[in-house]
Design a protein around this motif. Sequence first.
Motif, PDB file in Angstrom:
ATOM      1  N   VAL A  79       0.907  -1.258   0.019  1.00  0.00           N
ATOM      2  CA  VAL A  79      -0.091   0.035   0.115  1.00  0.00           C
ATOM      3  C   VAL A  79       0.756   1.309  -0.238  1.00  0.00           C
ATOM      4  CG1 VAL A  79      -1.801   1.248   1.268  1.00  0.00           C
ATOM      5  CG2 VAL A  79      -1.867  -1.291   1.136  1.00  0.00           C
ATOM      6  N   ILE A  80       0.476   2.289  -0.974  1.00  0.00           N
ATOM      7  CA  ILE A  80       1.318   3.426  -0.837  1.00  0.00           C
ATOM      8  C   ILE A  80       0.218   4.569  -0.575  1.00  0.00           C
ATOM      9  CG2 ILE A  80       2.442   5.156  -2.495  1.00  0.00           C
ATOM     10  CD1 ILE A  80       3.323   2.721  -4.262  1.00  0.00           C
ATOM     11  N   MET A  81       0.487   5.212   0.465  1.00  0.00           N
ATOM     12  CA  MET A  81      -0.480   6.280   1.035  1.00  0.00           C
ATOM     13  C   MET A  81      -0.068   7.516   0.053  1.00  0.00           C
ATOM     14  SD  MET A  81      -1.840   4.546   3.387  1.00  0.00           S
ATOM     15  CE  MET A  81      -2.841   5.660   4.367  1.00  0.00           C
ATOM     16  N   LEU A  82      -1.338   8.238  -0.276  1.00  0.00           N
ATOM     17  CA  LEU A  82      -0.908   9.218  -0.992  1.00  0.00           C
ATOM     18  C   LEU A  82      -2.090  10.478  -0.450  1.00  0.00           C
ATOM     19  CD1 LEU A  82      -0.151  10.390  -4.001  1.00  0.00           C
ATOM     20  CD2 LEU A  82      -2.236   9.463  -4.825  1.00  0.00           C
ATOM     21  N   THR A  83      -1.487  11.813  -0.114  1.00  0.00           N
ATOM     22  CA  THR A  83      -2.191  12.578   0.574  1.00  0.00           C
ATOM     23  C   THR A  83      -1.786  14.044   0.098  1.00  0.00           C
ATOM     24  OG1 THR A  83      -3.036  13.416   2.656  1.00  0.00           O
ATOM     25  CG2 THR A  83      -0.952  12.773   2.323  1.00  0.00           C
ATOM     26  N   GLU A  89       4.207  12.925  10.980  1.00  0.00           N
ATOM     27  CA  GLU A  89       3.336  12.081  11.919  1.00  0.00           C
ATOM     28  C   GLU A  89       2.512  11.042  11.298  1.00  0.00           C
ATOM     29  OE1 GLU A  89       3.007  15.503  12.323  1.00  0.00           O
ATOM     30  OE2 GLU A  89       4.879  15.521  13.835  1.00  0.00           O
ATOM     31  N   THR A  90       1.662  11.520  10.253  1.00  0.00           N
ATOM     32  CA  THR A  90       0.834  10.671   9.669  1.00  0.00           C
ATOM     33  C   THR A  90       1.615   9.697   8.588  1.00  0.00           C
ATOM     34  OG1 THR A  90      -0.634  12.573   9.184  1.00  0.00           O
ATOM     35  CG2 THR A  90      -1.263  10.702   8.027  1.00  0.00           C
ATOM     36  N   ALA A  91       2.734  10.173   8.182  1.00  0.00           N
ATOM     37  CA  ALA A  91       3.523   9.243   7.415  1.00  0.00           C
ATOM     38  C   ALA A  91       4.070   8.094   8.354  1.00  0.00           C
ATOM     39  CB  ALA A  91       4.583  10.131   6.689  1.00  0.00           C
ATOM     40  N   ASP A  93       3.089   7.114  11.002  1.00  0.00           N
ATOM     41  CA  ASP A  93       1.846   6.297  11.446  1.00  0.00           C
ATOM     42  C   ASP A  93       1.734   5.044  10.404  1.00  0.00           C
ATOM     43  OD1 ASP A  93       1.866   7.361  13.821  1.00  0.00           O
ATOM     44  OD2 ASP A  93      -0.061   8.434  13.336  1.00  0.00           O
ATOM     45  N   GLY A  94       1.508   5.632   9.127  1.00  0.00           N
ATOM     46  CA  GLY A  94       1.150   4.862   7.929  1.00  0.00           C
ATOM     47  C   GLY A  94       2.181   3.896   7.690  1.00  0.00           C
ATOM     48  N   MET A  95       3.535   3.984   7.937  1.00  0.00           N
ATOM     49  CA  MET A  95       4.649   3.107   7.675  1.00  0.00           C
ATOM     50  C   MET A  95       4.492   1.989   8.796  1.00  0.00           C
ATOM     51  SD  MET A  95       6.087   4.365   5.016  1.00  0.00           S
ATOM     52  CE  MET A  95       7.629   4.158   4.674  1.00  0.00           C
ATOM     53  N   LYS A  96       4.361   2.473  10.203  1.00  0.00           N
ATOM     54  CA  LYS A  96       4.292   1.816  11.275  1.00  0.00           C
ATOM     55  C   LYS A  96       3.079   0.762  11.246  1.00  0.00           C
ATOM     56  CE  LYS A  96       5.976   4.636  15.029  1.00  0.00           C
ATOM     57  NZ  LYS A  96       5.399   5.307  16.027  1.00  0.00           N
ATOM     58  N   MET A  97       2.064   0.877  10.475  1.00  0.00           N
ATOM     59  CA  MET A  97       0.894  -0.020  10.245  1.00  0.00           C
ATOM     60  C   MET A  97       0.976  -0.763   8.793  1.00  0.00           C
ATOM     61  SD  MET A  97      -2.444   2.431  10.918  1.00  0.00           S
ATOM     62  CE  MET A  97      -1.880   3.998  11.827  1.00  0.00           C
ATOM     63  N   GLY A  98       2.175  -0.574   8.152  1.00  0.00           N
ATOM     64  CA  GLY A  98       2.575  -1.349   6.878  1.00  0.00           C
ATOM     65  C   GLY A  98       2.471  -1.054   5.678  1.00  0.00           C
ATOM     66  N   ALA A  99       2.211   0.494   5.517  1.00  0.00           N
ATOM     67  CA  ALA A  99       2.473   1.235   4.374  1.00  0.00           C
ATOM     68  C   ALA A  99       3.718   0.949   3.574  1.00  0.00           C
ATOM     69  CB  ALA A  99       1.829   2.569   4.588  1.00  0.00           C
ATOM     70  N   ASP A 101       4.931   2.989   1.346  1.00  0.00           N
ATOM     71  CA  ASP A 101       5.634   4.395   1.155  1.00  0.00           C
ATOM     72  C   ASP A 101       4.725   5.383   1.279  1.00  0.00           C
ATOM     73  OD1 ASP A 101       7.542   6.439   0.861  1.00  0.00           O
ATOM     74  OD2 ASP A 101       8.561   5.502  -0.469  1.00  0.00           O
ATOM     75  N   TYR A 102       4.886   6.616   1.148  1.00  0.00           N
ATOM     76  CA  TYR A 102       4.123   8.059   1.313  1.00  0.00           C
ATOM     77  C   TYR A 102       4.367   8.770   0.257  1.00  0.00           C
ATOM     78  CZ  TYR A 102       1.092  10.333   4.432  1.00  0.00           C
ATOM     79  OH  TYR A 102       0.177  10.953   5.273  1.00  0.00           O
ATOM     80  N   LEU A 103       3.313   9.152  -0.590  1.00  0.00           N
ATOM     81  CA  LEU A 103       3.421  10.211  -1.529  1.00  0.00           C
ATOM     82  C   LEU A 103       2.706  11.520  -1.268  1.00  0.00           C
ATOM     83  CD1 LEU A 103       3.996   8.062  -4.848  1.00  0.00           C
ATOM     84  CD2 LEU A 103       5.875   9.342  -3.581  1.00  0.00           C
ATOM     85  N   MET A 104       3.255  12.673  -1.557  1.00  0.00           N
ATOM     86  CA  MET A 104       2.353  13.876  -1.874  1.00  0.00           C
ATOM     87  C   MET A 104       1.716  14.060  -2.934  1.00  0.00           C
ATOM     88  SD  MET A 104       2.692  15.652   1.339  1.00  0.00           S
ATOM     89  CE  MET A 104       2.273  17.084   1.019  1.00  0.00           C
TER      90      MET A 104
END
Length: 143
Positions: A79-83, A89-91, A93-99, A101-104
């Motif tokens: 899962v790649i989080m997108l926001t 902090e959100t990034a 948290d997302g990584m801790k939950m198994g995401a 990566d994280y993109l803006m």
Amino acid sequence: MKQINLLMVDDEKGFLDTIIKRLKKRDVNVSGVYSGKEALAFLDKNKNVEVVILDVKMPGMDGMETLIEIKKQCPLVEVIMLTGHATVETAIDGMKMGAFDYLMKPCDINVLISKVEEAVAKKKAHEDKITEARIKEITQRMA
């Protein structure tokens, strides 16, 4: 490059439709849904999805809640989080939950595709390890 099976989850219809068009032009097999609940139902019926690109801020079931449920339902799907509302902090948290990566938002399509390819490689490596462990277990039982 092997075809990638991707699910995009975003409540912003215009954004989702545009990204899907751009990804399809690059030979990505992409589907889109507008909510966390729809994503879970889609994954239940489509076991070939390798990566989910998931918006964090959605009405109803938000991205973090959806991430938790995806990881319960399909632990190997990356899962790649997108926001557009990212905070460090959100990034984290997302990584801790198994995401993965994280993109803006808005993100460069080439960066997005690169992250998706990295996520697919990680998923495949994970599946290969599981297969090797099963083969080893079977051959040890037979010995």
